[in-house]
Enzyme design. Structure first.
Site, PDB file in Angstrom:
ATOM      1  N   GLY A 121     -46.770  32.993  90.718  1.00 37.24           N
ATOM      2  CA  GLY A 121     -47.569  33.113  91.933  1.00 37.24           C
ATOM      3  C   GLY A 121     -47.141  32.276  93.121  1.00 37.24           C
ATOM      4  O   GLY A 121     -47.934  32.041  94.024  1.00 37.24           O
ATOM      5  N   SER A 122     -45.889  31.859  93.180  1.00 38.63           N
ATOM      6  CA  SER A 122     -45.454  31.072  94.345  1.00 38.63           C
ATOM      7  C   SER A 122     -45.516  31.911  95.622  1.00 38.63           C
ATOM      8  O   SER A 122     -45.919  31.414  96.678  1.00 38.63           O
ATOM      9  CB  SER A 122     -44.056  30.497  94.136  1.00 38.63           C
ATOM     10  OG  SER A 122     -43.113  31.516  93.892  1.00 38.63           O
ATOM     11  N   ASN A 123     -45.135  33.190  95.545  1.00 39.18           N
ATOM     12  CA  ASN A 123     -45.249  34.066  96.715  1.00 39.18           C
ATOM     13  C   ASN A 123     -46.705  34.260  97.103  1.00 39.18           C
ATOM     14  O   ASN A 123     -47.055  34.237  98.279  1.00 39.18           O
ATOM     15  CB  ASN A 123     -44.613  35.432  96.438  1.00 39.18           C
ATOM     16  CG  ASN A 123     -43.196  35.500  96.939  1.00 39.18           C
ATOM     17  OD1 ASN A 123     -42.930  35.216  98.091  1.00 39.18           O
ATOM     18  ND2 ASN A 123     -42.286  35.869  96.062  1.00 39.18           N
ATOM     19  N   LEU A 161     -46.294  49.291  86.414  1.00 37.93           N
ATOM     20  CA  LEU A 161     -46.150  50.371  87.385  1.00 37.93           C
ATOM     21  C   LEU A 161     -47.525  50.686  87.961  1.00 37.93           C
ATOM     22  O   LEU A 161     -48.521  50.716  87.240  1.00 37.93           O
ATOM     23  CB  LEU A 161     -45.580  51.620  86.728  1.00 37.93           C
ATOM     24  CG  LEU A 161     -44.088  51.595  86.438  1.00 37.93           C
ATOM     25  CD1 LEU A 161     -43.678  52.853  85.676  1.00 37.93           C
ATOM     26  CD2 LEU A 161     -43.281  51.466  87.706  1.00 37.93           C
ATOM     27  N   VAL A 162     -47.577  50.908  89.245  1.00 38.19           N
ATOM     28  CA  VAL A 162     -48.839  51.207  89.916  1.00 38.19           C
ATOM     29  C   VAL A 162     -49.157  52.690  89.697  1.00 38.19           C
ATOM     30  O   VAL A 162     -48.311  53.548  89.939  1.00 38.19           O
ATOM     31  CB  VAL A 162     -48.749  50.883  91.419  1.00 38.19           C
ATOM     32  CG1 VAL A 162     -50.032  51.246  92.134  1.00 38.19           C
ATOM     33  CG2 VAL A 162     -48.420  49.401  91.616  1.00 38.19           C
ATOM     34  N   ASN A 194     -44.249  46.397  98.352  1.00 42.18           N
ATOM     35  CA  ASN A 194     -43.710  45.620  97.245  1.00 42.18           C
ATOM     36  C   ASN A 194     -42.530  44.804  97.739  1.00 42.18           C
ATOM     37  O   ASN A 194     -41.812  45.217  98.646  1.00 42.18           O
ATOM     38  CB  ASN A 194     -43.248  46.560  96.119  1.00 42.18           C
ATOM     39  CG  ASN A 194     -42.752  45.806  94.901  1.00 42.18           C
ATOM     40  OD1 ASN A 194     -43.344  44.806  94.486  1.00 42.18           O
ATOM     41  ND2 ASN A 194     -41.671  46.267  94.309  1.00 42.18           N
ATOM     42  N   HIS A 222     -38.990  43.275  96.365  1.00 38.29           N
ATOM     43  CA  HIS A 222     -38.010  43.350  95.278  1.00 38.29           C
ATOM     44  C   HIS A 222     -36.922  42.316  95.531  1.00 38.29           C
ATOM     45  O   HIS A 222     -36.430  42.204  96.654  1.00 38.29           O
ATOM     46  CB  HIS A 222     -37.397  44.753  95.197  1.00 38.29           C
ATOM     47  CG  HIS A 222     -36.517  44.913  94.006  1.00 38.29           C
ATOM     48  ND1 HIS A 222     -37.019  45.042  92.725  1.00 38.29           N
ATOM     49  CD2 HIS A 222     -35.165  44.909  93.886  1.00 38.29           C
ATOM     50  CE1 HIS A 222     -36.014  45.124  91.878  1.00 38.29           C
ATOM     51  NE2 HIS A 222     -34.876  45.061  92.555  1.00 38.29           N
TER      52      HIS A 222
END
Length: 188
Positions: free
Chosen positions: A11-13, A87-88, A102, A104
């Site tokens: 969770g750094s982003n 996957l969403v 998203n 990547h």
């Protein structure tokens, strides 16, 4: 605009995005959704007073009413995937058409698709002897890492870079540019 961040791991982003939008006039991080009840991202979000929810992969895929009710409860208008591994499902992609992005950790279309996340991506970049890597921000589509590219940021690599060096260089791009890119997309 209330945003939800979907994440699966450290969770750094997510933390960086929450801090970036703290006190923003138009954008609020209203919810963090995670598929892993023990992920560090939940701790990070809670420490910054952002509500969290754990939704299992099975619930995500098989209980759209529950998922949509949760997003409606927080008036979510935009979703940011930041290290979200499942996957969403189609219903979510359709509902948030051009309102879900998203990140990547490579320059798509290279090194994308099923199984290409985290260190797997950086190992592939190293194995191919790439002279640069970077991050790609793209719209979420039904094809894994196949949505239209919105923005890419690049960083040079040297032959001496280890997989960890590559990961570190790419992560620096994420920390610097991802929140700004989210803001530009939403404010456009």
């Amino acid at each position: 605009m209330n945003i939800a961040i979907f994440a699966s791991g450290n969770g750094s982003n997510c933390e960086n995005i929450i801090k970036y939008f703290k006190g923003h006039d138009s954008i609020v991080t209203a919810l963090v959704v995670c598929n892993n009840a023990t992920a560090k991202v939940l701790e990070r979000a809670e420490s910054l007073s952002v509500p969290t929810a754990v939704i299992t992969k099975a619930e995500l895929n098989n209980n759209p009413e529950m998922v949509m009710a949760l997003l409606d409860k927080y008036n979510i208008g935009f979703i940011v995937l930041a290290g979200f591994l499942p996957l969403v499902p189609k219903y979510l992609i359709e509902h948030f058409n051009h309102r879900m992005i998203n990140l990547h950790p490579a320059l798509l279309p290279k090194y994308g698709g099923k199984g290409m996340y985290g260190h797997h991506v950086h190992e592939a970049v190293k194995a191919a002897g790439e002279k640069e890597t970077g991050m790609t921000i793209h719209w979420v589509s039904e094809v894994c890492d196949g949505g239209e590219i919105i923005q890419q940021y690049r960083t040079p690599l040297s032959p001496d870079d280890t997989v960890d060096d590559i990961a570190s260089k790419e992560h620096e791009l994420e920390m610097r540019y991802f929140p700004q890119c989210i803001e530009k997309i939403i404010m456009a």
